[in-house]
Design a protein around this motif. Structure first.
Motif, short mmCIF file in Angstrom:
data_model
loop_
_atom_site.label_atom_id
_atom_site.label_comp_id
_atom_site.label_asym_id
_atom_site.label_seq_id
_atom_site.Cartn_x
_atom_site.Cartn_y
_atom_site.Cartn_z
N ALA A 16 0.98 -1.01 -0.07
CA ALA A 16 -0.03 0.01 0.09
C ALA A 16 0.83 1.24 -0.13
O ALA A 16 2.03 1.38 0.30
N ALA A 17 0.38 2.27 -0.56
CA ALA A 17 1.18 3.75 -0.41
C ALA A 17 1.28 3.78 0.96
O ALA A 17 0.63 3.71 1.93
N VAL A 18 2.46 4.26 1.61
CA VAL A 18 2.95 4.57 2.94
C VAL A 18 2.54 5.82 3.62
O VAL A 18 2.24 5.85 4.65
N CYS A 19 2.63 6.98 2.70
CA CYS A 19 2.31 8.19 3.32
C CYS A 19 0.94 8.24 3.97
O CYS A 19 0.91 8.72 5.24
N PRO A 20 -0.21 7.54 3.45
CA PRO A 20 -1.38 7.59 4.14
C PRO A 20 -1.47 6.62 5.28
O PRO A 20 -2.39 6.90 6.40
N LEU A 21 -0.37 5.77 5.64
CA LEU A 21 -0.44 5.16 6.76
C LEU A 21 0.24 5.74 8.02
O LEU A 21 -0.02 5.40 9.01
N VAL A 22 0.59 6.99 7.92
CA VAL A 22 1.03 7.83 8.87
C VAL A 22 0.17 8.99 9.16
O VAL A 22 0.08 9.68 8.07
N ARG A 23 -0.16 9.20 10.16
CA ARG A 23 -1.27 10.06 10.63
C ARG A 23 -0.39 11.58 10.04
O ARG A 23 0.58 11.82 10.52
N THR A 24 -1.45 12.53 9.72
CA THR A 24 -0.62 13.75 9.41
C THR A 24 -0.24 14.45 10.58
O THR A 24 0.95 15.24 10.36
N GLU A 25 -0.78 14.58 11.63
CA GLU A 25 -0.37 15.27 13.14
C GLU A 25 1.00 14.78 13.41
O GLU A 25 1.81 15.29 13.90
N VAL A 26 1.30 13.50 13.13
CA VAL A 26 2.46 12.82 13.51
C VAL A 26 3.54 13.51 12.70
O VAL A 26 4.66 13.76 13.21
N TYR A 63 14.29 15.78 8.21
CA TYR A 63 13.22 14.97 7.30
C TYR A 63 13.24 13.71 7.99
O TYR A 63 13.41 12.97 8.90
N LEU A 64 11.74 13.09 7.28
CA LEU A 64 11.58 11.83 7.83
C LEU A 64 11.37 11.01 6.61
O LEU A 64 10.57 11.36 5.38
N TRP A 65 11.97 9.59 6.29
CA TRP A 65 11.84 8.90 5.23
C TRP A 65 11.36 7.60 5.76
O TRP A 65 11.74 7.00 6.78
N VAL A 66 10.16 7.08 5.15
CA VAL A 66 9.30 5.84 5.55
C VAL A 66 9.31 5.05 4.36
O VAL A 66 8.52 5.51 3.22
N SER A 67 9.66 3.57 4.33
CA SER A 67 9.43 2.90 3.27
C SER A 67 8.87 1.58 3.86
O SER A 67 8.77 1.26 4.72
N LEU A 68 8.07 0.97 2.87
CA LEU A 68 7.13 -0.22 2.95
C LEU A 68 7.42 -1.09 1.98
O LEU A 68 7.29 -0.66 0.87
N GLY A 69 8.07 -2.10 2.25
CA GLY A 69 8.57 -3.07 1.27
C GLY A 69 7.80 -4.45 1.51
O GLY A 69 7.48 -4.85 2.92
N ARG A 70 7.60 -5.28 0.43
CA ARG A 70 7.02 -6.52 0.37
C ARG A 70 7.95 -7.32 -0.20
O ARG A 70 8.34 -7.19 -1.25
N PHE A 71 8.14 -8.70 0.40
CA PHE A 71 9.20 -9.36 -0.01
C PHE A 71 8.41 -10.62 -0.81
O PHE A 71 7.40 -11.11 -0.35
N THR A 126 5.80 -10.92 5.61
CA THR A 126 6.50 -10.54 4.51
C THR A 126 6.76 -9.01 4.07
O THR A 126 7.13 -8.73 2.98
N TYR A 127 6.44 -8.39 5.12
CA TYR A 127 6.64 -6.89 4.95
C TYR A 127 7.92 -6.44 6.10
O TYR A 127 8.13 -6.89 6.84
N GLU A 153 2.80 2.67 13.52
CA GLU A 153 1.59 3.49 12.96
C GLU A 153 1.50 2.47 11.58
O GLU A 153 0.39 2.27 11.04
N VAL A 154 2.57 2.43 10.82
CA VAL A 154 2.66 1.73 9.50
C VAL A 154 2.22 0.21 9.67
O VAL A 154 1.42 -0.36 9.33
N LEU A 155 2.84 -0.47 10.64
CA LEU A 155 2.59 -1.91 10.96
C LEU A 155 1.20 -2.20 11.40
O LEU A 155 0.54 -3.06 11.22
N SER A 156 0.72 -1.11 12.11
CA SER A 156 -0.74 -1.36 12.75
C SER A 156 -1.82 -1.46 11.47
O SER A 156 -2.92 -1.91 11.48
N TRP A 157 -1.39 -0.96 9.98
CA TRP A 157 -2.41 -1.12 9.16
C TRP A 157 -2.27 -2.52 8.30
O TRP A 157 -2.99 -2.86 7.21
N LEU A 158 -1.20 -3.18 8.77
CA LEU A 158 -0.76 -4.36 8.02
C LEU A 158 -1.63 -5.63 8.67
O LEU A 158 -2.21 -5.59 9.53
#
Length: 158
Positions: A16-26, A63-71, A126-127, A153-158
């Protein structure tokens, strides 16, 4: 036949797109005065990754860099994130383990005056989630807690 199966590559579906998985306020709290998020993909055989980069527009660019990978399967390795060699290892620094997902590690680099960075990675099935967070004049503990919170936050959506 075994050699053929061992060398097969199976690319996974895109995460999934990762930006929407992190709340804007965070994001607003961690990277004040930031510009719009930059998004993209970084793929390799047996791996599909979506990333989100948010940079401060101030002179000291936090800066904040967040990646979500699937193997998937590649070179005899299965799709489990924790089975990937070297994924959660840094060779020129000290790794610190945390209890998050199937496995989680972080390391710190730089200094407070020129930009302190925490690199945090965690696996769940697998993430894989990787968070790189750089800030100035911030103690190590809050930086690690911030990166871990973003990963959670990202893991909570998986």
């Amino acid at each position: 036949m075994w050699q053929g199966w061992r060398n097969v590559t199976v690319d996974p579906p895109a995460p999934a797109a990762v930006c929407p998985l992190v709340r804007t306020e965070v994001i607003d709290r961690l990277v004040p005065a930031h510009g719009p998020p930059q998004v993209g993909e970084q793929n390799a055989p047996g791996l599909r990754t979506i990333y989100c980069l948010v940079k401060s527009e101030q002179s000291r660019a936090t800066y904040l860099w967040v990646s979500l990978g699937r193997f998937g399967r590649h070179e005899g390795r299965g799709p489990r994130c924790v089975d990937r060699d070297g994924l959660q290892t840094v060779f020129n620094g000290r790794n610190h383990r945390l209890a998050l997902g199937d496995s989680a590690v972080y390391f710190l680099a730089g200094d407070a005056a020129t930009g302190r960075r925490v690199n945090f990675s965690t696996c769940l099935g697998t993430y894989g989630v990787v968070v790189a967070y750089e800030a100035y004049d911030t103690a190590d503990a809050p930086m690690v807690e911030s990166a871990a919170a973003v990963a959670q936050e990202v893991l909570s959506w998986l």
